[in-house]
Design an enzyme around this catalytic site. Sequence first.
Site, PDB file in Angstrom:
ATOM      1  N   GLY A  63      -2.611   1.562   5.851  1.00  0.00           N
ATOM      2  CA  GLY A  63      -1.721   0.770   6.717  1.00  0.00           C
ATOM      3  C   GLY A  63      -1.861  -0.897   6.231  1.00  0.00           C
ATOM      4  N   LEU A  64      -2.474  -1.576   5.608  1.00  0.00           N
ATOM      5  CA  LEU A  64      -2.764  -2.781   5.571  1.00  0.00           C
ATOM      6  C   LEU A  64      -1.614  -2.683   3.994  1.00  0.00           C
ATOM      7  CD1 LEU A  64      -5.803  -4.251   6.460  1.00  0.00           C
ATOM      8  CD2 LEU A  64      -3.826  -3.807   8.383  1.00  0.00           C
ATOM      9  N   GLN A  66       1.453  -3.000   1.448  1.00  0.00           N
ATOM     10  CA  GLN A  66       2.818  -3.685   1.546  1.00  0.00           C
ATOM     11  C   GLN A  66       3.541  -3.101   2.294  1.00  0.00           C
ATOM     12  OE1 GLN A  66       5.171  -3.578  -1.904  1.00  0.00           O
ATOM     13  NE2 GLN A  66       7.037  -4.871  -1.317  1.00  0.00           N
ATOM     14  N   LEU A  67       3.847  -2.194   2.797  1.00  0.00           N
ATOM     15  CA  LEU A  67       4.310  -1.315   3.526  1.00  0.00           C
ATOM     16  C   LEU A  67       4.413  -0.909   4.756  1.00  0.00           C
ATOM     17  CD1 LEU A  67       6.086   1.114   1.059  1.00  0.00           C
ATOM     18  CD2 LEU A  67       6.959  -0.613   1.628  1.00  0.00           C
ATOM     19  N   ILE A  89      -8.815   0.915   5.123  1.00  0.00           N
ATOM     20  CA  ILE A  89     -10.260   0.573   4.857  1.00  0.00           C
ATOM     21  C   ILE A  89     -10.333  -1.335   4.501  1.00  0.00           C
ATOM     22  CG2 ILE A  89     -11.062   2.338   3.157  1.00  0.00           C
ATOM     23  CD1 ILE A  89     -10.635   0.742   0.781  1.00  0.00           C
ATOM     24  N   ASP A 106     -11.353   5.697   5.527  1.00  0.00           N
ATOM     25  CA  ASP A 106     -11.751   5.709   4.353  1.00  0.00           C
ATOM     26  C   ASP A 106     -10.936   7.768   4.256  1.00  0.00           C
ATOM     27  OD1 ASP A 106     -11.636   6.499   1.948  1.00  0.00           O
ATOM     28  OD2 ASP A 106     -14.054   5.762   2.147  1.00  0.00           O
ATOM     29  N   ILE A 107      -9.441   7.468   3.288  1.00  0.00           N
ATOM     30  CA  ILE A 107      -9.371   8.957   3.030  1.00  0.00           C
ATOM     31  C   ILE A 107     -10.229   9.574   2.250  1.00  0.00           C
ATOM     32  CG2 ILE A 107      -6.822   7.643   3.167  1.00  0.00           C
ATOM     33  CD1 ILE A 107      -6.496   8.721   0.252  1.00  0.00           C
ATOM     34  N   TYR A 195      -0.846   6.783 -11.516  1.00  0.00           N
ATOM     35  CA  TYR A 195       0.001   7.044 -10.732  1.00  0.00           C
ATOM     36  C   TYR A 195       0.929   8.331 -10.721  1.00  0.00           C
ATOM     37  CZ  TYR A 195       3.439   4.596  -7.389  1.00  0.00           C
ATOM     38  OH  TYR A 195       3.582   3.816  -5.698  1.00  0.00           O
TER      39      TYR A 195
HETATM   40  N1  LIG Z   1       5.637  -0.632  -2.700  1.00  0.00           N
HETATM   41  C1  LIG Z   1       6.718   0.525  -3.015  1.00  0.00           C
HETATM   42  O1  LIG Z   1       7.528  -0.593  -4.109  1.00  0.00           O
HETATM   43  C2  LIG Z   1       6.503   1.545  -3.021  1.00  0.00           C
HETATM   44  C3  LIG Z   1       5.623   2.656  -2.456  1.00  0.00           C
HETATM   45  N2  LIG Z   1       5.476   3.633  -2.948  1.00  0.00           N
HETATM   46  C4  LIG Z   1       4.084   4.295  -2.153  1.00  0.00           C
HETATM   47  O2  LIG Z   1       4.183   4.235  -0.794  1.00  0.00           O
HETATM   48  C5  LIG Z   1       2.595   3.628  -0.421  1.00  0.00           C
HETATM   49  C6  LIG Z   1       2.430   2.268   0.497  1.00  0.00           C
HETATM   50  O3  LIG Z   1       2.928   1.636  -0.938  1.00  0.00           O
HETATM   51  P1  LIG Z   1       2.793  -0.383  -0.408  1.00  0.00           P
HETATM   52  O4  LIG Z   1       1.781  -0.302   0.939  1.00  0.00           O
HETATM   53  O5  LIG Z   1       3.016  -0.913  -1.538  1.00  0.00           O
HETATM   54  O6  LIG Z   1       0.937  -0.062  -1.295  1.00  0.00           O
HETATM   55  P2  LIG Z   1      -0.332  -1.008  -1.180  1.00  0.00           P
HETATM   56  O7  LIG Z   1      -1.135  -1.118  -2.866  1.00  0.00           O
HETATM   57  O8  LIG Z   1      -0.019  -2.411  -1.463  1.00  0.00           O
HETATM   58  O9  LIG Z   1      -1.426  -0.635  -0.305  1.00  0.00           O
HETATM   59  C7  LIG Z   1      -2.195   0.869   0.076  1.00  0.00           C
HETATM   60  C8  LIG Z   1      -2.999   0.349   0.769  1.00  0.00           C
HETATM   61  O10 LIG Z   1      -4.126   1.907   0.782  1.00  0.00           O
HETATM   62  C9  LIG Z   1      -5.162   0.927   0.669  1.00  0.00           C
HETATM   63  N3  LIG Z   1      -6.228   1.852   0.605  1.00  0.00           N
HETATM   64  C10 LIG Z   1      -6.973   2.199  -1.154  1.00  0.00           C
HETATM   65  N4  LIG Z   1      -8.601   3.346  -1.405  1.00  0.00           N
HETATM   66  C11 LIG Z   1      -8.047   3.263  -0.103  1.00  0.00           C
HETATM   67  C12 LIG Z   1      -9.250   4.269   0.939  1.00  0.00           C
HETATM   68  N5  LIG Z   1     -10.195   5.002   0.212  1.00  0.00           N
HETATM   69  N6  LIG Z   1      -8.201   4.798   2.390  1.00  0.00           N
HETATM   70  C13 LIG Z   1      -7.973   4.238   3.124  1.00  0.00           C
HETATM   71  N7  LIG Z   1      -6.654   3.515   2.058  1.00  0.00           N
HETATM   72  C14 LIG Z   1      -6.923   2.696   1.168  1.00  0.00           C
HETATM   73  C15 LIG Z   1      -4.947  -0.301   0.596  1.00  0.00           C
HETATM   74  O11 LIG Z   1      -6.607  -0.710   0.722  1.00  0.00           O
HETATM   75  C16 LIG Z   1      -4.654  -0.259   0.265  1.00  0.00           C
HETATM   76  O12 LIG Z   1      -3.638  -1.493   2.057  1.00  0.00           O
HETATM   77  C17 LIG Z   1       2.400   3.804  -1.510  1.00  0.00           C
HETATM   78  O13 LIG Z   1       1.628   5.615  -1.752  1.00  0.00           O
HETATM   79  C18 LIG Z   1       3.168   3.964  -2.910  1.00  0.00           C
HETATM   80  O14 LIG Z   1       2.276   4.906  -3.943  1.00  0.00           O
HETATM   81  C19 LIG Z   1       5.931   4.232  -3.719  1.00  0.00           C
HETATM   82  C20 LIG Z   1       7.173   3.778  -4.561  1.00  0.00           C
HETATM   83  C21 LIG Z   1       7.253   2.186  -4.132  1.00  0.00           C
HETATM   84  C1  LIG Z   2       7.619   1.697  -7.348  1.00  0.00           C
HETATM   85  C2  LIG Z   2       6.321   2.210  -7.063  1.00  0.00           C
HETATM   86  O1  LIG Z   2       5.973   2.824  -7.193  1.00  0.00           O
HETATM   87  C3  LIG Z   2       5.863   1.026  -7.073  1.00  0.00           C
HETATM   88  N1  LIG Z   2       6.617  -0.269  -6.563  1.00  0.00           N
HETATM   89  C4  LIG Z   2       5.179  -0.034  -8.276  1.00  0.00           C
HETATM   90  O2  LIG Z   2       5.604  -0.646  -9.139  1.00  0.00           O
HETATM   91  O3  LIG Z   2       3.457   1.177  -9.147  1.00  0.00           O
END
Ligand SMILES: NC(=O)C1=CN([C@@H]2O[C@H](COP(=O)(O)OP(=O)(O)OC[C@H]3O[C@@H](n4cnc5c(N)ncnc54)[C@H](O)[C@@H]3O)[C@@H](O)[C@H]2O)C=CC1
Ligand SMILES: CC(=O)[C@H](N)C(=O)O
Length: 373
Positions: A63-64, A66-67, A89, A106-107, A195
């Site tokens: 949850g910490l 980008q989204l 984490i 931690d997942i 990914y």
């Molecule tokens: N931001 C984007 O443009 C897009 C995001 N997504 C998906 O949306 C979801 C959220 O994306 P974002 O917030 O951008 O990702 P992010 O990379 O900003 O955040 C991912 C979070 O997962 C946490 N993490 C890593 N290992 C972990 C573990 N073992 N246990 C618990 N947490 C852990 C990290 O600390 C981090 O805060 C992801 O599944 C991503 O694939 C999909 C398409 C586009």
């Molecule tokens: C589109 C996504 O899944 C992400 N922003 C990435 O570029 O890896």
Amino acid sequence: MPSIGMLRQAVGQMVRSLACGCWTSVLPVRFLGVSPRQIPADANFHSASFSETDHPRVLITGGLGQLGVGLATLLRKRFGKDNVILSDIRKPPDHVFQSGPFIYSDILDYKNLREIVVNNRITWLLHYSALLSAVGEANVSLARAVNITGLHNILDVAAEHKLRLFVPSTIGAFGPTSPRNPTPDLCVQRPRTIYGVSKVHAELMGEYYYYRYGLDFRCLRYPGIISADSQPGGGTTDYAVQIFHDATKHGRFECNLEPGTRLPMMYIDDCLRATLEVMEAPAEALSMRTYNVNAMSFTPEELAQEVLKHVPEFQITYSVDAVRQAIANSWPMNFDDSNARKDWGWKHGFDLPELVTTMLNFHGSETRVAQAN
Ligand SMILES: NC(=O)C1=CN([C@@H]2O[C@H](COP(=O)(O)OP(=O)(O)OC[C@H]3O[C@@H](n4cnc5c(N)ncnc54)[C@H](O)[C@@H]3O)[C@@H](O)[C@H]2O)C=CC1
Ligand SMILES: CC(=O)[C@H](N)C(=O)O
């Protein structure tokens, strides 16, 4: 207890119907409910039984990033602050810690996940933990562990505790052999990043658990998401977030993708609203479990032209990152989300001009505040 005869009959039916591709219609529901993971004899998770309140009790993993914080804010407005728990984490910044419940999770630690779900009477799980495309290529074994092994834990805990589970997928779940302009929901998916492979795996496993165990799995394939007040976590589409910061701070931006690289994109408010809408959609409205969602599609050159309308001195230069460029070249250029629009009424709110105005307003006011201080 089902008798051996009943079990044989069910397995026989399952094998026959698997062959004809229609096994869900013939398998007795009680066999579909079998837990996917061995539960120890002394496990006591049902002791946390509760009567469902009007609101779901929500856990957000990862949850910490980008989204996640934006998602928590939206869901807390809808379901109440204390009904939505953020987890990660990493250590939360003060303003996040003070804005509502936060918990370490931690997942990769299955027992810890179960404890959290049971102790907090979780009913909805939104699984955001992941390593994104570019960082995933830089650390394949960690990406494999978090994105695949971690997902298995999530699926099992969700199936065991009958949670509604949301897992985001991505445009990155497609590859060079997929149709790219536009990319439909159902087509060849042969991504060439860890990914992408892990996200196809998540889509297929979630759908398998839906058919096999009755798990209420819901999944959206997000385009690149653009946010103002949170940083991207190491993806290929990150340039489209950074450009606004650099345009307002420095009047110039060095882009790591080629000028003509077209990718589907979406403003964060649309992304989070789509997520809430698909989670609240009645099951009978969903003809599929995994949907494309889209808003716009542009190239760095087109984005720069739109920024120029607001920041006349803006300059963009290009220093291409070979890894990110190769990834982008294999991804969809346009995303066909007609099924989401038809089934549960998806409609985006932000096109390119509104996106650029909103992002520049945010960064412009931030810069003015910083200058005033
Ligand atoms: N931001 C984007 O443009 C897009 C995001 N997504 C998906 O949306 C979801 C959220 O994306 P974002 O917030 O951008 O990702 P992010 O990379 O900003 O955040 C991912 C979070 O997962 C946490 N993490 C890593 N290992 C972990 C573990 N073992 N246990 C618990 N947490 C852990 C990290 O600390 C981090 O805060 C992801 O599944 C991503 O694939 C999909 C398409 C586009
Ligand atoms: C589109 C996504 O899944 C992400 N922003 C990435 O570029 O890896």
